[in-house]
Write an enzyme that holds these catalytic residues in place. Sequence first.
Site: not given
Length: 709
Positions: A311, A444, A540
């Site tokens: 992405w 994530e 994150k």
Amino acid sequence: MNGDRIRTGAEPAPDDAQADDDVRASRAQQSVDGDSGIDPRWAVREDPARHRVSDASVFTVGSGGFATRGTPEELDGDTAGVLVAGAYTGTGPEQQLLEGPVWTRVDIDPPPATARWCLNLADGVLSRAETLGERDFHSLRFACADRPGVFAMRVRARDSRLLPGPPLRAPAADPDARVSDAPMASFGPGVETRCLRVVSAIGTVTAAAAQRFVDGRLDRVAVYTVGSAGQAMRELRRAWTRGVDGLLAEQRATWARRWDDAGIDLPDDPATELAVRFALFQLWCNAGGHGESAVGARGVSGSGYRGHVFWDSDVFVLPAMVSLDPAAAAAMVTYRRKRLSAAHTRAAADGRAGARFPWESAADGTDVTPRSGFLGGTAVPILTGTMEEHITADIAWAADHYAEWTGAGAARELLTDTARYWASRVRVDTTGHGHIEGVIGPDEYHESVDDNAFTNVMARWNLRRAARLTPETASEETEFAAWRDLAERIVDQLRPDGRYEQFTGYFDLESLTADSVAPPPMAADVLLGQARVAGSQLIKQPDVLMLHHMIPEEVAPGSLAVNLDFYGPRTTHGSSLSQAPIAALLARAGRAEEALDMLEPALRLDLDDRTATSAGGLHMATLGGAWQAMLFGFGGIRVRGGVLSVRPLLPRRWRRLSLRFHCLGRKIRLDLTTGGVAMHTDGPIPVSVGTHATVVVSGESWWPTMGKE
């Protein structure tokens, strides 16, 4: 046009504006045999005090999806051959970029131990010269900006010191590829030529090169293509006829035009100015392909992430490229469009309708995400390939962003096929609420979560955007109406105080902040372990905040500040994608000083190798995110409904920021000051500056800051 709100004819520019014009006129006046004349505002130099393994990435030069790393001439190095976007070798998750032949290798005896690199961003020429000792060695190389795949090099030293060897050498051994010579016709007396082909089951790189060595001067020209040997040889003959000097003249003219059309002038902050120029330069080098362009996480500046497309390409690089080179952005959309068939197959395999794009893509659009990896030396499963589904909406968003920014027609098939996927993916419960369960969001650190706000709201946007298309059949009209209804049902996690809960149950997790663990950026999952981090509110990289960055019209009005205040302290910046978009959001929220502080580490990420990972290639998302921070953050630039909107906010230390970019088929120059906005366009374009009404302008215009008319 209201005369007291906008004046035709630009405000007299600050004194340093003319100085910038003078600099642009002379910035590329570099000798073929030296770099002493390079303007320091355009020069990236190797630090003699600390040689870094990342220097080969930093000093990459490329054009049109072909790039060569800054490997010294006398070394084979890691990935010394040319990398080509979209050319792969291997199978499945082991697919990686296919390395082309090496064209820069020259034996030098003794080696130039004190030679240092200098990259002139103004003309794309990389030079290297000795600083001590004999000081008779000098080299330059460049990737021809107007001839993708063509490279030129000149090396000077004493005759007895240079041993040129063949003009091409085989790349590092690859068990999945074979290297073969192709016969070449003579280019005349004293000219040595060679043609090599590197072929895998799924990719080909062909190179042809010629060289002449006379009186201690080696001139070498190489041509790379994914086509035939005959094609490479024909292009080589044309380039060789121009010679290194002729190609260099073309190079300087092309880069001068390029920087005049797109770039930055920031006279009060030369360090930021240089770092942004470096970002733009490397975006052009790594993501400037036309036709079809597969932009991996590290571009073609290194083999990191095997050249897989994430992405990063769609959300971080494409929005930058559409303002720099719209055709290159179109090529990125084409890469995704041509892999719709694989996305259809993936969706069907999951029992869904429409198209589901893979988390990691390479040659043909099938999923090449590894299934396992290592975290702090411990083997762990990699679940992003099965659970990080938001990329499907991200790709639709990127195609729509391209269409919005350029004024092109909507990418209908990408919008509708991705919407069909979400329509089949959302589960509607007995109360009528829509849920997307078992996903991974951009964060994530938290896996297999339900109703991730980013995924859900992006899916909602995807459904709504596709439903705004004009239906072509009665069945489409019914389908679009169902999408609009479903979009209203999707849980978006908005709370009464304006915060979005990142996913169901997130607010109940341990309330850790990043500073309580270690100064960001940091890998919290390595420091604390996966389980502890998964049970905490540490993230994150921005997740909820990416909604405010990408689709602010889909989030609650006025919710940016409260979500910045909540999620900012919980963000560890454990990803290179993290800091640039937050910098853009801080600027939009009126916190320009904080924004600049946040942006600085992103700007220096590769130049200083701050995460010790740049040896594997430059971080394309960071480079693209830095330019987005300048345009969308400090420049306050957006395009909606065919109108260019400008709402600038500058840090106190900047008296003026000049931005040049492409938009809606026009070339735009903005000079932003505390007093107002000077704008130049090369044709009519609807604009809205600050709180001024929307008007159509052409040529020069001046927009005073409200209250200062």
